[in-house]
Design an enzyme around this catalytic site. Structure first.
Site, PDB file in Angstrom:
ATOM      1  N   HIS A 151       0.862  -1.180   0.000  1.00 56.99           N
ATOM      2  CA  HIS A 151       0.000   0.000   0.000  1.00 56.99           C
ATOM      3  C   HIS A 151       0.899   1.232   0.000  1.00 56.99           C
ATOM      4  O   HIS A 151       2.007   1.212   0.527  1.00 56.99           O
ATOM      5  CB  HIS A 151      -0.871  -0.038   1.263  1.00 56.99           C
ATOM      6  CG  HIS A 151      -1.945   0.985   1.321  1.00 56.99           C
ATOM      7  ND1 HIS A 151      -1.693   2.306   1.600  1.00 56.99           N
ATOM      8  CD2 HIS A 151      -3.301   0.883   1.177  1.00 56.99           C
ATOM      9  CE1 HIS A 151      -2.833   2.975   1.626  1.00 56.99           C
ATOM     10  NE2 HIS A 151      -3.828   2.137   1.371  1.00 56.99           N
ATOM     11  N   LYS A 187     -10.462   0.165  10.107  1.00 56.66           N
ATOM     12  CA  LYS A 187     -10.642  -1.099   9.385  1.00 56.66           C
ATOM     13  C   LYS A 187     -11.035  -2.232  10.334  1.00 56.66           C
ATOM     14  O   LYS A 187     -11.575  -3.252   9.907  1.00 56.66           O
ATOM     15  CB  LYS A 187      -9.369  -1.457   8.626  1.00 56.66           C
ATOM     16  CG  LYS A 187      -9.005  -0.470   7.516  1.00 56.66           C
ATOM     17  CD  LYS A 187      -7.791  -0.917   6.744  1.00 56.66           C
ATOM     18  CE  LYS A 187      -7.282   0.162   5.813  1.00 56.66           C
ATOM     19  NZ  LYS A 187      -8.220   0.517   4.744  1.00 56.66           N
ATOM     20  N   ASP A 222       3.004  -4.057   8.331  1.00 55.03           N
ATOM     21  CA  ASP A 222       1.785  -3.302   8.118  1.00 55.03           C
ATOM     22  C   ASP A 222       0.618  -4.263   8.293  1.00 55.03           C
ATOM     23  O   ASP A 222       0.325  -5.080   7.420  1.00 55.03           O
ATOM     24  CB  ASP A 222       1.788  -2.706   6.704  1.00 55.03           C
ATOM     25  CG  ASP A 222       0.505  -1.950   6.373  1.00 55.03           C
ATOM     26  OD1 ASP A 222      -0.413  -1.917   7.221  1.00 55.03           O
ATOM     27  OD2 ASP A 222       0.423  -1.403   5.262  1.00 55.03           O
ATOM     28  N   GLN A 253      -4.675  -4.627   7.132  1.00 58.17           N
ATOM     29  CA  GLN A 253      -5.661  -5.608   6.693  1.00 58.17           C
ATOM     30  C   GLN A 253      -5.629  -6.857   7.569  1.00 58.17           C
ATOM     31  O   GLN A 253      -6.669  -7.415   7.928  1.00 58.17           O
ATOM     32  CB  GLN A 253      -5.415  -5.992   5.226  1.00 58.17           C
ATOM     33  CG  GLN A 253      -5.601  -4.865   4.234  1.00 58.17           C
ATOM     34  CD  GLN A 253      -7.034  -4.389   4.127  1.00 58.17           C
ATOM     35  OE1 GLN A 253      -7.979  -5.137   4.383  1.00 58.17           O
ATOM     36  NE2 GLN A 253      -7.215  -3.132   3.750  1.00 58.17           N
ATOM     37  N   CYS A 264      -4.658   2.272  -3.845  1.00 58.66           N
ATOM     38  CA  CYS A 264      -3.471   2.814  -3.167  1.00 58.66           C
ATOM     39  C   CYS A 264      -2.276   1.871  -3.279  1.00 58.66           C
ATOM     40  O   CYS A 264      -1.457   1.781  -2.359  1.00 58.66           O
ATOM     41  CB  CYS A 264      -3.773   3.107  -1.696  1.00 58.66           C
ATOM     42  SG  CYS A 264      -5.032   4.371  -1.454  1.00 58.66           S
TER      43      CYS A 264
END
Length: 401
Positions: free
Chosen positions: A120, A223, A197, A200, A359
């Protein structure tokens, strides 16, 4: 066969969207919110908002207590050894920028930062700009056709000059879990810091940061069914000690004079100014709600819906799924049809999906694509949502082809 969601009624916005004839399939971008979160926000604002850590009065003490209780809940959710390893930011993007500036002093010209080709922009641009500022080499780890970081090539590219590895846990475009254990272990053996990261990944299953073994883990509240404007940065104690302060002002200062100042350690030292108090308290309430659910039932529900989505897309001619999605989302393109045209016709029929580069522009360019349609799922979705999507997709494709 109809597959209901046992948790659909816990999210008031879903009923509101249904009254608007909308089917929400864009949860990888942001999720709808549970009633527990709405109640927490209403209680905080309705019973006396106050700033945290600074006042001796009762509203301030109660706000501070609730704020720090949320820090404890995040630490427990991630199985962090200590709640002082949890820093609140204004989002995952903010957390990654904090790391890029806070760690900058540890890089020398010619050092290397390794990221993957599927990142991303939030986990690309901070490192790209750091590399430009310090004349570093940004190493891009390739991704194979299945949508996974190519482990053999990655292990060759991460070497003695690598000072930091930053990779996604779960691709927001391809829906693939990345081979983190091998990547992180190899990077540590090279003496590199590791950043995951989890924007998600944190949404799907509980992830133990101690077992994962990364130096830093970041995610966004919005999220994970929580409020916008809140992010989390977890850091190992020894890794946090390497961070230099990058934003200055109230809250983070220990002692100040006109010409010099000293600053608090983590976490407060990296939470300059008034934090998103209501959002942090709301995230804590959301984690309480999520912890109350049957985790195995949630996993089975999401997996079953995901398989339903994959089968339905595979049954349609001329449609290509990107990578080999494993959970929660699927991105696809249709031969001879622009993704924006499909998205427009789906939108006209009340289907909320995401179109474009998500993104992750370099990834889509590498795939030779201008964009893709992404359908993403959450605990509140049911099989009727997918049937409405398939019906709308068929009608749209009939017009476009």
């Amino acid at each position: 066969m109809f597959q209901p969601s046992p948790w659909r009624a816990d999210f008031p916005a879903i009923a509101a969207l249904e009254r608007q004839h909308q089917t929400y399939l864009d949860s990888a971008a942001t999720t709808q919110k549970p009633q527990a979160l709405l109640d927490a926000l209403s209680h905080y604002y309705g019973h006396g908002a106050a700033n945290v850590h600074r006042a001796q009065h009762l509203p301030g003490a109660l706000a501070t207590q609730a704020f720090e209780a949320s820090r404890d809940k995040v630490a427990a959710w991630l199985n962090a050894a200590d709640s002082h390893q949890v820093i609140f930011t204004h989002g995952a993007t903010s957390a990654l920028n904090l790391l890029a500036y806070g760690l900058e002093h540890g890089f020398n010209e010619g050092d290397e930062i390794a990221i993957s080709a599927l990142e991303h922009h939030a986990n690309l641009l901070p490192w790209q700009q750091l590399a430009r500022r310090r004349n570093l080499r940004l190493v891009i780890l390739p991704v194979n056709e299945q949508g996974f970081i190519d482990l053999n090539q990655a292990l060759q590219l991460i070497g003695p000059r690598t000072r930091l590895l930053a990779v996604s846990q779960l691709s927001n475009v391809l829906g693939t879990w990345q081979p983190l254990p091998a990547l992180l272990a190899h990077a540590r053996a090279q003496g590199a810091l590791t950043v995951v990261d989890g924007a998600q990944g944190v949404v799907h299953g509980r992830h133990d940061v101690q077992q994962l073994g990364c130096d830093f883990y970041v995610f966004s509240s919005h999220k994970l069914y929580g409020p916008e404007g809140v992010g989390v940065l977890y850091g190992r104690k020894q890794a946090l000690e390497q961070l230099l302060h990058w934003q200055f002002g109230g809250e983070m200062v220990q002692l100040a004079d006109y010409h010099a100042a000293s600053f608090r350690p983590a976490p407060l030292g990296f939470e300059a100014g008034t934090p998103p108090i209501a959002g942090v308290i709301g995230l804590g309430a959301t984690l309480d709600y999520l912890a109350s659910l049957d985790a195995l039932a949630v996993e089975r529900h999401e997996a079953s819906l995901h398989q339903h989505l994959l089968r339905g897309l595979a049954d349609r001619d001329g449609l290509r799924i990107l990578g080999t999605p494993q959970t929660a989302l699927v991105s696809f393109v249709v031969d001879g049809v622009h993704n924006a045209d499909i998205a427009h016709l789906l939108t006209e029929q009340g289907i909320a999906v995401r179109a474009g580069h998500h993104c992750a522009m370099p990834l889509l360019k590498g795939l030779g694509l201008e964009g893709a349609i992404r359908v993403s799922l959450a605990v509140y979705n049911d099989s009727d949502d997918l049937q409405r999507f398939f019906d709308a997709l068929d009608q749209g494709l009939e017009l476009l082809r």
